[in-house]
Design a protein around this motif. Structure first.
Motif: not given
Length: 340
Positions: A269-272, A126-139, A257-263, A250-252
């Motif tokens: 990475i957010v692909e709209l 929950r505290l790792m920066p990519p996951h924190v950023k991903a949650k911000e984007i989802l919100e 879609a959002m790719h977290i920790g794949t690169h 990866v969340l579709w």
């Protein structure tokens, strides 16, 4: 304010790489005791950081009376030792999985409440920066509702991480109770619950030992999850990713879609659907080979300093554990299992 007097029970790899150095770096903490059945390990950290060395945690609790304790022991000991620590009046930070049964988890939560101490579980994803950023984007809502997902955590196995190598407790069923699912899978059940702000309601799983000889502990699992929202996805945990370690999600969603920790560089990475691509470089996730500050220790200490209950609470740890327990039940019964 006087410093928080902290003790560490269990001086293996998680203590060596995360808990002890992160406590030592925190200005609010005084490390007062180290406990391990291998006396030399406790002695080493006592010499390095001050404090006393013990081989008996009960004696340590009686004589040192710490304010807070990290419980970094084999899975089967998490509940009984955490309960003893709470009964001694100290705040508890326990490694994951918090317990090995639902009943144990409830007893830990009750012990903390009864003694007026905090119980926090070391779910660092929950505290790792990519996951924190991903949650911000989802919100922000820009992706809309999450429809499907996959979340995966795999590495070559604890023999490359544990201080005892292939002789580690991780491979002894009576001490570990669960293998890759307790080590890695529970991290991902916690992550997906937190990211989606949703609960897992149903699990179907294959959990097996495919390649680690000489152990009854699971080394691989693939799970299907249904969320309360209706979203469905997969959760994978593996100790046999001998090449190409993975800690990705990866969340579709409705709008992309959002790719977290794949690169390796663009951690999120957010692909709209309109063709827009957004890339975020927010810092890599910690791996066994490349340690970064977990954030767990600082969060735990901050809770104590400000007298604020932890967000990664015993209740949260238990909900994440219940998903894993349901997976084991699904494997045993060959049926879908509803999560408690």
């Amino acid at each position: 304010m006087s410093k928080i007097r902290v003790a560490v029970i269990g001086c293996g790899s998680i203590s060596k790489h995360r808990h002890i150095p992160e406590y030592a770096a925190n200005p609010h903490v005084e490390l007062v005791a180290f406990c391990d059945l291998v006396k030399e390990r406790a002695d080493h950290y006592a010499e390095l950081h001050g404090g006393k060395a013990f081989t008996d945690y009960e004696e340590m609790l009686r004589t040192v009376k710490p304010d807070a304790v990290s419980v970094n022991l084999p899975n089967v000991l998490h509940a009984p030792v955490s309960i003893d620590v709470a009964n001694a009046g100290a705040h508890v930070l326990v490694e994951k999985p918090m317990a090995t049964t639902y009943e144990e988890g409830l007893a830990m939560i009750e012990a903390a409440k009864k003694n007026g101490v905090f119980l926090m579980v070391g779910h660092n994803q929950r505290l790792m920066p990519p996951h924190v950023k991903a949650k911000e984007i989802l919100e922000t809502g820009k992706l809309g509702k999450v429809l499907t997902f996959r979340t995966s955590f795999g590495h070559p196995g604890p023999e490359n991480w544990s201080i005892d190598g292939r002789g580690s407790w991780f491979f002894r069923k009576e001490e570990a109770i669960m293998g890759a699912m307790g080590d890695l899978g529970v991290h991902k059940s916690d992550l997906i619950r937190w990211l989606l702000e949703d609960e897992v309601t149903e699990v179907a799983a294959f959990v097996d030992t495919l390649h680690k000889d000489g152990t009854e502990c699971d080394d691989n699992s693939t799970c299907l999850l249904r969320m309360k929202s209706g979203a469905i996805g997969t959760l994978v945990a593996s100790w046999t990713y001998y090449k190409g370690q993975d800690n990705s999600t990866v969340l579709w969603c409705e709008n992309g879609a959002m790719h977290i920790g794949t690169h390796p560089e663009d951690q999120v990475i957010v692909e709209l659907r309109d063709g827009t691509v957004e890339k975020y470089r927010v810092g890599a996730m910690a791996t066994n080979e490349k340690q970064t500050t977990s954030g767990v220790i600082d969060a735990f200490v901050q809770c104590i300093v400000t007298n604020t209950p932890p967000t990664i609470s015993g209740e949260e740890g238990l909900r994440s554990l219940n998903v894993i327990l349901a997976a084991f039940e699904s494997q045993a019964t060959k049926q879908n299992v509803l999560v408690k």
